[in-house]
Design an enzyme around this catalytic site. Structure first.
Site, PDB file in Angstrom:
ATOM      1  CG  ASP A  18      -1.207   4.707  14.468  1.00  0.00           C
ATOM      2  OD1 ASP A  18      -1.862   5.801  14.453  1.00  0.00           O
ATOM      3  OD2 ASP A  18      -1.383   3.529  14.771  1.00  0.00           O
ATOM      4  CB  SER A  19      -0.558   6.132  18.658  1.00  0.00           C
ATOM      5  OG  SER A  19      -1.684   5.241  18.193  1.00  0.00           O
ATOM      6  CB  CYS A  81      -2.455   8.653  13.880  1.00  0.00           C
ATOM      7  SG  CYS A  81      -3.015   8.878  15.505  1.00  0.00           S
ATOM      8  CD  GLU A 159      -0.905  -0.348  19.487  1.00  0.00           C
ATOM      9  OE1 GLU A 159       0.404  -1.110  19.687  1.00  0.00           O
ATOM     10  OE2 GLU A 159      -1.159   0.161  18.338  1.00  0.00           O
ATOM     11  CB  CYS A 191      -9.537   5.122  15.319  1.00  0.00           C
ATOM     12  SG  CYS A 191      -8.221   4.294  16.067  1.00  0.00           S
ATOM     13  CG  HIS A 193      -5.253   1.329  16.518  1.00  0.00           C
ATOM     14  ND1 HIS A 193      -4.874   2.576  16.176  1.00  0.00           N
ATOM     15  CD2 HIS A 193      -4.283   0.623  17.018  1.00  0.00           C
ATOM     16  CE1 HIS A 193      -3.487   2.574  16.899  1.00  0.00           C
ATOM     17  NE2 HIS A 193      -3.301   1.357  17.247  1.00  0.00           N
TER      18      HIS A 193
HETATM   19  N1  DGL Z   1      -4.565   5.288  15.052  1.00  0.00           N
HETATM   20  C1  DGL Z   1      -5.011   6.429  15.959  1.00  0.00           C
HETATM   21  C2  DGL Z   1      -5.881   7.105  15.184  1.00  0.00           C
HETATM   22  O1  DGL Z   1      -6.371   6.968  14.015  1.00  0.00           O
HETATM   23  C3  DGL Z   1      -5.124   6.229  17.442  1.00  0.00           C
HETATM   24  C4  DGL Z   1      -4.848   6.164  18.266  1.00  0.00           C
HETATM   25  C5  DGL Z   1      -4.774   6.112  19.622  1.00  0.00           C
HETATM   26  O2  DGL Z   1      -3.488   5.874  20.027  1.00  0.00           O
HETATM   27  O3  DGL Z   1      -5.367   6.588  20.509  1.00  0.00           O
HETATM   28  O4  DGL Z   1      -6.618   8.096  15.810  1.00  0.00           O
END
Ligand code: DGL
Length: 272
Positions: A18-19, A81, A159, A191, A193
């Protein structure tokens, strides 16, 4: 196309990225669904958030992280993500020969669940602007109204590990209120997160509103793909973590969200 050493080993790990730390909400579901699998997790914290980045930039990151996970011996990849799936899942499937499981906002179950006929979607601007999301609406959203909010700033709250700070609640309220005002009785967490903000979202939305996320569906899809390929591991377990960001800080947040102390390693330079 990068081919895996054949045959793929049943005991090989599953790679997840993930990011940042949001994909841990998916990792938890995968762990619950597949207790015997060894799970490798990459948090691309140096490059978070992906939401405002160009599809090209996100694709580069997704390719670099997948390449790292494949070099660690991964037998399958989960793109934990929504934003990275929209930008990169096609490229990943072209470049790598292993199963790549992506995810998208759970519009389909939300359309089934809604009684008011209005579905709200919370997601990043990258996801909401993607052609994949447009296709999803075209396919499933025809008979209902789908209203969306691009939730700038929410990923950053998670985060930082600020799951119930007043500023986080204020942001959640800012994004949930317009959905309710437009009549949404079902809200999709688009998302990875956002499941970490579920309590806040539920409190702001009220008990009448159904909240839907995609982690469970993704882990079931992973199980199906591994079973089809006879790649389900029978015993074991264990999770291993890497980040492109600041190790000590990421380790603290991951341990908090994961619910147990974990060790996080730094991704090698070429994967950053
Ligand atoms: N967790 C990521 C998602 O599901 C996201 C986000 C990000 O870094 O903007 O879209």
């Amino acid at each position: 196309m990068i081919s895996l050493q054949q045959p793929i080993q049943r005991d090989a790990p599953v790679g997840i990225f993930d990011s940042g730390v949001g994909g841990l909400s998916v990792l938890k579901r995968v762990r619950a669904q597949l207790p015997a699998e060894t799970l490798l997790y990459c948090a691309d914290s140096l490059h978070t958030p992906y939401g405002g980045k160009s599809p090209d930039q996100i694709r580069q990151r997704a390719l670099a992280l997948t390449d790292f996970l494949v070099r660690q011996g991964a037998k399958a990849i989960v793109v934990a993500c929504n934003t990275a799936t929209a930008a990169a899942v096609t490229a990943l499937r072209e470049h790598f020969s292993l199963p790549v499981i992506g995810m998208e906002p759970a519009v389909k179950p939300a359309v089934i669940a809604t009684k008011s006929g209005v579905v709200g979607v919370l997601a990043t601007v990258g996801t909401l602007k993607s052609s994949q999301f447009a296709a999803l609406l075209e396919h499933y959203g025809r008979d209902v109204e789908v209203v969306t909010e691009a939730c700038h700033g929410l990923v950053e709250c998670v985060e930082r590990g600020e799951l119930d700070a007043p500023a986080t609640r204020a942001l959640v309220r800012r994004y949930v209120t317009p959905l309710l005002a437009q009549g949404a009785d079902t809200i999709v967490l688009g998302c990875t997160h956002y499941p970490f903000l579920r309590t806040l979202i539920e409190q702001e939305a009220g008990s009448e509103v159904t909240i839907i996320d995609t982690g469970g569906a993704v882990s079931r899809q992973l199980q199906r793909r591994l079973a089809e390929l006879d790649l389900l591991k029978r015993t074991g377990g264990g999770e291993y973590f890497w980040t492109s960001g600041e190790v000590t800080q990421v380790e603290t947040v991951i341990s908090h969200l994961w619910g147990a102390p974990v060790a996080v390693a730094r991704l090698p330079k070429e994967s950053q």
